[in-house]
Design an enzyme around this catalytic site. Structure first.
Site, mmCIF file in Angstrom:
data_model
loop_
_atom_site.group_PDB
_atom_site.id
_atom_site.type_symbol
_atom_site.label_atom_id
_atom_site.label_comp_id
_atom_site.label_asym_id
_atom_site.label_seq_id
_atom_site.Cartn_x
_atom_site.Cartn_y
_atom_site.Cartn_z
ATOM 1 N N LYS A 129 0.835 -1.210 0.000
ATOM 2 C CA LYS A 129 0.000 0.000 0.000
ATOM 3 C C LYS A 129 0.871 1.262 0.000
ATOM 4 O O LYS A 129 0.616 2.206 -0.734
ATOM 5 C CB LYS A 129 -0.904 -0.021 1.240
ATOM 6 C CG LYS A 129 -2.040 0.963 1.153
ATOM 7 C CD LYS A 129 -2.868 0.951 2.416
ATOM 8 C CE LYS A 129 -3.482 -0.398 2.667
ATOM 9 N NZ LYS A 129 -4.315 -0.405 3.875
ATOM 10 N N LYS A 182 2.607 -3.874 10.894
ATOM 11 C CA LYS A 182 1.284 -3.941 11.525
ATOM 12 C C LYS A 182 1.449 -4.484 12.931
ATOM 13 O O LYS A 182 2.412 -5.191 13.229
ATOM 14 C CB LYS A 182 0.352 -4.870 10.728
ATOM 15 C CG LYS A 182 -1.109 -4.544 10.906
ATOM 16 C CD LYS A 182 -1.529 -3.331 10.103
ATOM 17 C CE LYS A 182 -2.982 -2.973 10.308
ATOM 18 N NZ LYS A 182 -3.429 -1.974 9.325
ATOM 19 N N THR A 221 -9.223 7.999 5.256
ATOM 20 C CA THR A 221 -9.425 6.716 4.564
ATOM 21 C C THR A 221 -10.692 6.772 3.713
ATOM 22 O O THR A 221 -10.681 6.430 2.524
ATOM 23 C CB THR A 221 -9.489 5.567 5.588
ATOM 24 O OG1 THR A 221 -8.276 5.593 6.338
ATOM 25 C CG2 THR A 221 -9.638 4.218 4.912
ATOM 26 N N ASN A 248 -15.087 4.227 11.189
ATOM 27 C CA ASN A 248 -14.374 5.403 10.677
ATOM 28 C C ASN A 248 -14.334 5.445 9.148
ATOM 29 O O ASN A 248 -14.751 6.422 8.527
ATOM 30 C CB ASN A 248 -12.954 5.408 11.270
ATOM 31 C CG ASN A 248 -12.082 6.474 10.674
ATOM 32 O OD1 ASN A 248 -11.670 6.389 9.516
ATOM 33 N ND2 ASN A 248 -11.818 7.517 11.421
HETATM 34 P P1 NAD Z 1 -13.843 0.836 12.927
HETATM 35 O O1 NAD Z 1 -13.521 0.049 14.132
HETATM 36 O O2 NAD Z 1 -13.985 2.307 13.035
HETATM 37 O O3 NAD Z 1 -15.182 0.274 12.263
HETATM 38 C C1 NAD Z 1 -15.368 -1.076 11.967
HETATM 39 C C2 NAD Z 1 -16.823 -1.257 11.576
HETATM 40 O O4 NAD Z 1 -17.007 -2.610 11.138
HETATM 41 C C3 NAD Z 1 -17.800 -1.050 12.716
HETATM 42 O O5 NAD Z 1 -18.951 -0.418 12.218
HETATM 43 C C4 NAD Z 1 -18.137 -2.473 13.160
HETATM 44 O O6 NAD Z 1 -19.424 -2.555 13.752
HETATM 45 C C5 NAD Z 1 -18.102 -3.192 11.837
HETATM 46 N N1 NAD Z 1 -17.860 -4.632 11.963
HETATM 47 C C6 NAD Z 1 -17.009 -5.285 12.802
HETATM 48 N N2 NAD Z 1 -17.069 -6.614 12.610
HETATM 49 C C7 NAD Z 1 -17.960 -6.806 11.609
HETATM 50 C C8 NAD Z 1 -18.450 -7.941 10.933
HETATM 51 N N3 NAD Z 1 -18.031 -9.179 11.265
HETATM 52 N N4 NAD Z 1 -19.355 -7.745 9.942
HETATM 53 C C9 NAD Z 1 -19.771 -6.516 9.603
HETATM 54 N N5 NAD Z 1 -19.359 -5.409 10.216
HETATM 55 C C10 NAD Z 1 -18.456 -5.546 11.191
HETATM 56 O O7 NAD Z 1 -12.738 0.423 11.857
HETATM 57 P P2 NAD Z 1 -12.235 1.233 10.593
HETATM 58 O O8 NAD Z 1 -11.054 2.020 10.990
HETATM 59 O O9 NAD Z 1 -13.379 1.891 9.918
HETATM 60 O O10 NAD Z 1 -11.701 0.019 9.706
HETATM 61 C C11 NAD Z 1 -12.565 -0.740 8.865
HETATM 62 C C12 NAD Z 1 -11.718 -1.442 7.824
HETATM 63 O O11 NAD Z 1 -10.995 -0.460 7.093
HETATM 64 C C13 NAD Z 1 -10.673 -2.423 8.371
HETATM 65 O O12 NAD Z 1 -10.520 -3.483 7.461
HETATM 66 C C14 NAD Z 1 -9.408 -1.591 8.400
HETATM 67 O O13 NAD Z 1 -8.251 -2.395 8.340
HETATM 68 C C15 NAD Z 1 -9.617 -0.772 7.135
HETATM 69 N N6 NAD Z 1 -8.818 0.451 7.112
HETATM 70 C C16 NAD Z 1 -9.018 1.455 8.010
HETATM 71 C C17 NAD Z 1 -8.216 2.598 7.949
HETATM 72 C C18 NAD Z 1 -8.416 3.754 8.879
HETATM 73 O O14 NAD Z 1 -7.690 4.758 8.726
HETATM 74 N N7 NAD Z 1 -9.352 3.723 9.782
HETATM 75 C C19 NAD Z 1 -7.210 2.694 6.980
HETATM 76 C C20 NAD Z 1 -7.053 1.661 6.056
HETATM 77 C C21 NAD Z 1 -7.859 0.532 6.140
#
Ligand code: NAD
Length: 423
Positions: free
Chosen positions: A92, A104, A188, A219
């Protein structure tokens, strides 16, 4: 299984390598992580007892610079998942040309079982355990699932206590008051929005006509949903870990968030028409034009890929589609905009935060947005071109694009081709 995650991640590397004239030793170097440290965190609970938590940090590859990657707090975290996520971070960072390698970290913990004070002690304990492994010039963590700004603030504070001076560049995703970057909170989701917006003509997507479903409402998902909504796209489905809401007439993500903050669930949120409550699996298969998985890995597999109705998938989550799922989607003509491009806005603004911390000079939010766009758009365009020129999927094209950059860096220090030549 988690082991499959790492094995399949490496399959994507091998697959990309077929399209490049690259030295074998570059691939060899990228097949294994540089170093992985496991620790047990012993944390004092509020009742006076001590509980043990398994924790890891993996620095996958630092050829292009200090390693960078988030820390995840989740009960299912394990060493294979951490290694795989570190592998993805390596690619990435190269996709968007940041001067970073990939890393990580994670702790196997269900934070819903912890008090806030226990969460603080756990976060500080993580930094104590990994303080010699991380560092502003060595390995820079950030938030991931179930870690956020205040967790980063505790971690930066703990590291500063250990080093004896404020070290804001040790970690990104901090609150703005403690050296965080403006614009990191929505980076993101915003990056994903810029990617989709840039590709929209080629994908046949337009704000007025396109209906969008997002899995997850954290988020990444919320900010992407609100930016799409503000641009005129119709959000017709959203979910969290326990429930999903679907309404073809659309919904206002701000109102859904307000409801979720009050009730802890998206189910029952106000929508424009007659909302249907689905489960997460049903939501993925619901009728829509763009599906945005934004929760966890392995959501679209050989078991459900054939049932996906969306012609376009934008991967905001890391690894939501398995290779077997990918093959079926590909056969059905579904375009997948891959995670290492679609969610790279987060690490890009994390990089901006690190640069600002090191310079001690902070940018207005407009500058962050325009610098983010200035990175996301040309890299998206290049990946689209590689996909077209080589007649490959955007995922393979993104790996090819990243691998070319990593390969250049490895080769710049000399490979067999250099050392076997006579002076
Ligand atoms: P977060 O914790 O803010 O939100 C996660 C969301 O997923 C929540 O709404 C939760 O209820 C839901 N969730 C959890 N388990 C679930 C399941 N089994 N089925 C359906 N929904 C489920 O996390 P985030 O930061 O938004 O991250 C979400 C994804 O994005 C992850 O894969 C993370 O690696 C990726 N990501 C996040 C960022 C970042 O900056 N936040 C950057 C790159 C990638």
């Amino acid at each position: 299984m988690a082991t499959d995650l790492f094995t399949t991640a490496r399959e994507r590397l091998d697959n990309a390598a077929r399209y490049l004239d690259i030295e074998r030793e570059v691939i060899e170097q990228l097949r294994y992580p540089k170093e992985t440290l496991a620790a047990t965190l012993l944390v004092r609970m509020d009742d006076g007892s001590r509980r043990a938590f398994k924790a890891w940090r993996c620095r996958y590859n630092d050829t292009r610079g200090p390693t960078k990657g988030g820390i995840r707090f989740h009960p299912a975290v394990n060493v294979d998942e951490v290694m795989t996520l570190a592998f993805w971070m390596t690619f990435k960072c190269a996709v968007v040309n940041l001067p970073f390698g990939g890393a990580k970290g994670g702790v196997a913990v269900d934070i819903k079982t912890l008090s806030r004070a226990e969460l603080e002690r756990l976060s500080r304990s993580y930094v104590e355990a990994f303080s010699r492994f991380i560092g502003p010039e060595r390995d820079i963590p950030a938030p991931d699932m179930y870690t956020n700004g205040i967790v980063m603030a505790w971690m930066a504070d703990e590291y500063s206590t250990i080093t004896g001076h404020p070290s804001p560049a040790i970690i990104t995703g901090k609150p703005v008051a403690l050296g965080g970057s403006l614009g990191r909170d929505d980076a993101t989701g915003r990056g994903g929005y810029y990617v989709l917006d840039h590709l929209k003509e080629g994908l046949g997507v337009s704000p007025k006509e396109t209906r969008i479903v997002l899995q997850g409402f954290g988020n990444a998902s919320f900010h992407c949903a609100r930016l799409l909504h503000d641009d005129g796209y119709r959000i017709i489905g959203l979910s969290d870990s326990t429930s999903a809401v679907y309404d073809p007439d659309g919904m206002d993500p701000y109102a859904v968030m307000e409801h979720k903050n009050r009730t802890q669930r998206v189910a029952g949120a106000p929508t424009r028409g007659a909302a249907r409550e689905l489960d997460n699996a049903e939501l993925l298969e619901a009728e829509c034009d763009v599906l945005i998985p934004a929760a966890v890995e392995n959501q679209i597999t050989e078991a459900n890929a054939a049932n996906i109705k969306a012609p376009v998938i934008l991967e905001l989550a890391n690894g939501p589609v398995t290779p077997a799922g990918d093959a079926i989607l590909d056969e059905n003509g579904v375009v997948v905009v891959p995670d290492i491009l679609a969610n790279s806005g987060g690490v890009t603004v994390s990089y901006f935060e690190w640069v600002q911390n090191k310079a001690g000079y902070y940018w207005p939010v407009e500058e962050v947005h325009s610098k983010l766009k200035a990175i996301m758009e040309p890299e998206t365009r290049k990946i689209r071109e590689v996909a077209r020129d080589k007649a490959i999927s955007m995922r393979t094209a993104a790996y090819v694009h990243a691998l070319e950059r990593i390969g250049d860096a490895v080769e710049a220090r000399g490979t067999k081709a250099f050392f076997s030549q006579k002076n």
